[in-house]
Design an enzyme around this catalytic site. Sequence first.
Site, PDB file in Angstrom:
ATOM      1  N   ASP A 262       0.279  -0.750  -0.134  1.00 27.33           N
ATOM      2  CA  ASP A 262       0.037   0.139  -0.157  1.00 27.33           C
ATOM      3  C   ASP A 262       1.086   1.202   0.046  1.00 27.33           C
ATOM      4  OD1 ASP A 262       0.976   0.241   2.461  1.00 27.33           O
ATOM      5  OD2 ASP A 262      -0.864  -0.011   3.593  1.00 27.33           O
ATOM      6  N   GLY A 265       3.666   1.201   2.289  1.00 28.04           N
ATOM      7  CA  GLY A 265       4.843   0.431   2.610  1.00 28.04           C
ATOM      8  C   GLY A 265       4.677  -1.375   2.387  1.00 28.04           C
ATOM      9  N   LYS A 266       3.639  -0.933   3.282  1.00 26.09           N
ATOM     10  CA  LYS A 266       3.072  -2.285   4.173  1.00 26.09           C
ATOM     11  C   LYS A 266       3.041  -3.179   2.789  1.00 26.09           C
ATOM     12  CE  LYS A 266       2.489  -0.029   8.294  1.00 26.09           C
ATOM     13  NZ  LYS A 266       1.023   0.386   9.209  1.00 26.09           N
ATOM     14  N   ARG A 267       2.781  -4.737   2.808  1.00 27.01           N
ATOM     15  CA  ARG A 267       1.873  -4.978   2.098  1.00 27.01           C
ATOM     16  C   ARG A 267       0.850  -5.379   1.477  1.00 27.01           C
ATOM     17  NH1 ARG A 267       3.378 -12.105   2.232  1.00 27.01           N
ATOM     18  NH2 ARG A 267       2.275 -12.615  -0.313  1.00 27.01           N
TER      19      ARG A 267
END
Length: 339
Positions: A262, A265-267
């Site tokens: 997202d 930077g989170k999966r």
Amino acid sequence: MTSASAAAARPVVGRLAPSPTGLLHLGNAWSFLMAWLDARTRGGTIILRHEDIDPARSRPEWREGIERDLRWLGIDWDEGPGMEGSRSPYLQSERGAVYESALEKLSGLGLVYPCFCTRRELRMLAGAPHGAADGLGDCGAPYPGTCRRLSDAEREERARSGRHAALRLLCPDGEDGRMTFSDRLAGEVSCTLSECGGDFPLRRSDGVWSYQLAVCADDIAMGVTSVVRGEDILFSTPRQLRLYRLLGGTPPEYAHLPLLCDGEGKRHGGLSLQALRERGFTGADVIGSLACAARRAPDDSPLTPAALAEKLRTGGGIPWSRIPRGKITVPERFLPLCS
């Protein structure tokens, strides 16, 4: 000739290998698109194989939904359910004889042993600290070899007590188990089997086949030469190379893709294709946005896989070195739906 060059010299056979345990999501679309493009831009064959070995999680309706979503995206295949060919069957739940044969060969080499550790005991291992994640990816916690050196008497005693045994593959320790391979995105990767978790399961105590054994036995039997998947599977590859070596198969070329994330930077590849379709997006919208995010198109205009493949063929195929490393941000138009 290296294993990579040997695979490259064969006619290209790629595969789409979804697990029918839920809806396809944006992350699946990304990896399946790149696997499809890799084969199609090189005049190869695509196989659709459903990895439904876990009966507790796999459902026929999920299989049907996966095939519907792939067609909606414009991703086709040459062999698969309903399109029978020489590599059938295409459901892992129907390929038990292939896995039994592989297990028999490994057992004949003296490399298979029963493991009586319970799931609770293994969960405790997973919860224990083992360094900076140890690069294990999806491999889980390192297995300390608890049952590796049990005597015959100790094994019989555990079996009499009612414990059901899983079957593990004995792996070389330390540098003796170092596996090195070339990845089309990550370059040369080298690590030991100990660093990837050590002795790993071939069959669970409830009789369910392990992912590692099933995927290798199937890829060998089906003549798969190219595997494109997410980088979260990268550290399963040394285990699979060990199986290829023992089973006498030629390893495929590998490409491990960066994961979708997202805006922070989170999966985050979990947005379902069904949800996008219900919001009015088309398959071409999804493909165009993914191509743009991966720098394979100048903008996120709607694009079919066939049109994208033609562009790449004209340019000499997929330029793997130009695909962003690390993380790829979910296409901007879909970000509001990720919250």
